[in-house]
Design an enzyme around this catalytic site. Structure first.
Site, mmCIF file in Angstrom:
data_model
loop_
_atom_site.group_PDB
_atom_site.id
_atom_site.type_symbol
_atom_site.label_atom_id
_atom_site.label_comp_id
_atom_site.label_asym_id
_atom_site.label_seq_id
_atom_site.Cartn_x
_atom_site.Cartn_y
_atom_site.Cartn_z
ATOM 1 N N TRP A 111 0.814 -1.221 0.000
ATOM 2 C CA TRP A 111 0.000 0.000 0.000
ATOM 3 C C TRP A 111 0.841 1.262 0.000
ATOM 4 C CZ3 TRP A 111 -4.376 -0.606 -2.068
ATOM 5 C CH2 TRP A 111 -5.071 -1.807 -1.905
ATOM 6 N N ASP A 147 -1.691 6.418 6.193
ATOM 7 C CA ASP A 147 -2.766 5.539 5.731
ATOM 8 C C ASP A 147 -3.076 4.541 6.842
ATOM 9 O OD1 ASP A 147 -4.398 3.694 4.526
ATOM 10 O OD2 ASP A 147 -3.096 3.321 2.800
ATOM 11 N N LYS A 197 -12.268 -1.941 6.359
ATOM 12 C CA LYS A 197 -11.475 -2.889 7.132
ATOM 13 C C LYS A 197 -11.920 -2.868 8.594
ATOM 14 C CE LYS A 197 -9.073 -3.061 3.258
ATOM 15 N NZ LYS A 197 -8.053 -2.159 2.721
HETATM 16 C C1 PLP Z 1 -7.510 -1.614 1.469
HETATM 17 C C2 PLP Z 1 -6.422 -0.605 1.608
HETATM 18 C C3 PLP Z 1 -6.298 0.470 0.715
HETATM 19 C C4 PLP Z 1 -7.193 0.637 -0.483
HETATM 20 O O1 PLP Z 1 -8.455 0.980 -0.101
HETATM 21 P P1 PLP Z 1 -9.600 1.274 -1.209
HETATM 22 O O2 PLP Z 1 -10.716 1.731 -0.354
HETATM 23 O O3 PLP Z 1 -9.848 -0.016 -1.914
HETATM 24 O O4 PLP Z 1 -9.085 2.316 -2.132
HETATM 25 C C5 PLP Z 1 -5.307 1.392 0.936
HETATM 26 N N1 PLP Z 1 -4.462 1.271 1.978
HETATM 27 C C6 PLP Z 1 -4.540 0.243 2.851
HETATM 28 C C7 PLP Z 1 -3.578 0.165 3.983
HETATM 29 C C8 PLP Z 1 -5.520 -0.723 2.686
HETATM 30 O O5 PLP Z 1 -5.607 -1.745 3.547
#
Ligand code: PLP
Length: 361
Positions: free
Chosen positions: A102, A172, A196
């Site tokens: 990511w 993030d 998540k």
């Molecule tokens: C799932 C995830 C993303 C992407 O998320 P989307 O909502 O599909 O764009 C980005 N960063 C992390 C750490 C993730 O787990």
């Protein structure tokens, strides 16, 4: 039909109590005679839902008053592009620390708008460790420093907030938001896709220090401008109302369960149970991440070969455990243990692992 233990990395398991409340309120939201998804986002009913969700999320995460909390359509990936557009001047450098898949995605989205500088990269080491802070090479005038708090695919997370001086730290938190207490004031911006650990897919949360919203950034439309969303309480256009509502129910549930301190305790216990089972298996199960940065949320692990991997996935599914297949880019298996996963689910998995090893080891 019985509900299974769902170890999906995302969209992920939600508390049964939350799903039942949504079900109860689906046709008639609190006596209105219509579903909340059928009501105007500007009406009193939804405005109340939205404000309550924000107040609860602020309480859950102890968000200081000088931070805006935004609820936006588009996933975390969208934010990865928007934060570059909003906070970096044209051609300005931004520092990125890459600790997994990511972190790389964040660069891919941002590099159209900023001069990306990789301050540290864990890829040469196979993403088994987070590059040590004293090995980071930070730029003089970076717009921000970007990190991935928890790498969902590679299974590693920061155990401490890194110190990057006066440059705002952007993180993030998609897969670890609200999993433990975090000092929000250490960050310039925190973002997360909800699917998540926070709620359903289709909505993202951005927590941003208000003074940063004054940065000019780059030419862009209003709809891509965080300051405009903040000025309109995330109702610049029609927000994803259903997702916001469901997120609100989930955040309320987290508060009722005892908040982030309680989830930190549960998540430590759940992940310790898994790692102890893996490490105590005499090498039958393997996790290759440096112990100090092993994720409590996403645990990738491996069995000796691909035949056993496929058998593990099929047999665990038959035993009532869903989505243990690893991400295709790393293979093997993965268990995601978000806040809504009870200890009993992890205990069932660990019991299954022991039994599986006895039959196949
Ligand atoms: C799932 C995830 C993303 C992407 O998320 P989307 O909502 O599909 O764009 C980005 N960063 C992390 C750490 C993730 O787990």
């Amino acid at each position: 039909m019985a509900r299974v233990y769902n170890f999906s990395a995302g969209p992920a398991t939600l508390p049964e109590a939350v799903l039942r409340q949504a079900q109860d309120e689906m046709l008639d939201w609190r006596g209105v005679g219509a579903s909340i998804v059928e009501l105007s986002h500007r009406g009193a009913e939804f405005m109340e839902v939205a404000a309550q969700a924000e107040a609860d999320l602020r309480a859950l995460m102890a968000v200081p008053d000088d931070y805006a909390v935004l609820f936006l359509g588009g996933g975390a990936t969208t934010q990865q592009a928007l934060l570059a557009l909003n906070f970096a001047a044209p051609g300005q450098v931004a520092d990125y620390v890459v600790s997994g898949h990511w972190g790389k995605t964040a660069i891919r989205q941002a590099r159209h708008y900023v001069d990306v500088h990789v301050a540290a990269d864990g890829e040469p080491g196979g993403f088994r460790d987070i590059p040590a802070r004293d090995a980071w090479v930070l730029s003089e005038d970076a717009a921000y420093v970007h990190i991935t708090a928890n790498e969902t695919i590679h299974g590693l997370e920061y155990r401490d907030t890194p110190d990057v001086g006066d440059v705002p730290l952007f993180a993030d938190f998609s897969s670890s938001i609200a999993s433990e207490p975090v000092d929000v004031s250490r960050y310039g911006l925190i973002y997360a896709g909800a699917q998540k650990n926070l709620g359903p897919v289709g909505i993202s949360v951005v927590i941003v220090r208000r003074d940063l919203l004054e940065r000019a950034g780059q030419p862009r439309a209003d709809i891509f401008t965080y300051a405009s969303h903040a000025a309109r309480d995330s109702m610049l256009n029609t927000p994803p109302t259903w997702n916001w509502y469901l997120l609100g129910l989930n955040v309320k549930w987290m508060l009722e369960q005892g908040g982030v301190e309680e989830f930190a305790r549960r998540n430590a216990a759940k992940s310790a149970l898994m790692y102890t089972a893996i490490d105590g298996s005499g090498g039958f199960y393997r996790n290759e991440v440096a112990p100090a940065v092993r994720s409590r949320m996403n645990i990738p692990f491996f069995v000796p070969d691909e035949t056993l991997t496929a058998r593990f996935v099929a047999e665990s599914r038959a035993a009532g455990m869903l989505a243990l297949k690893g991400h295709k880019s790393v293979g093997g298996l993965r268990a995601s243990l978000y806040n809504a996963m009870p200890l009993e689910g992890v205990q069932a998995l660990v019991d299954f692992m022991r039994d599986f090893q006895q039959r196949n080891g």
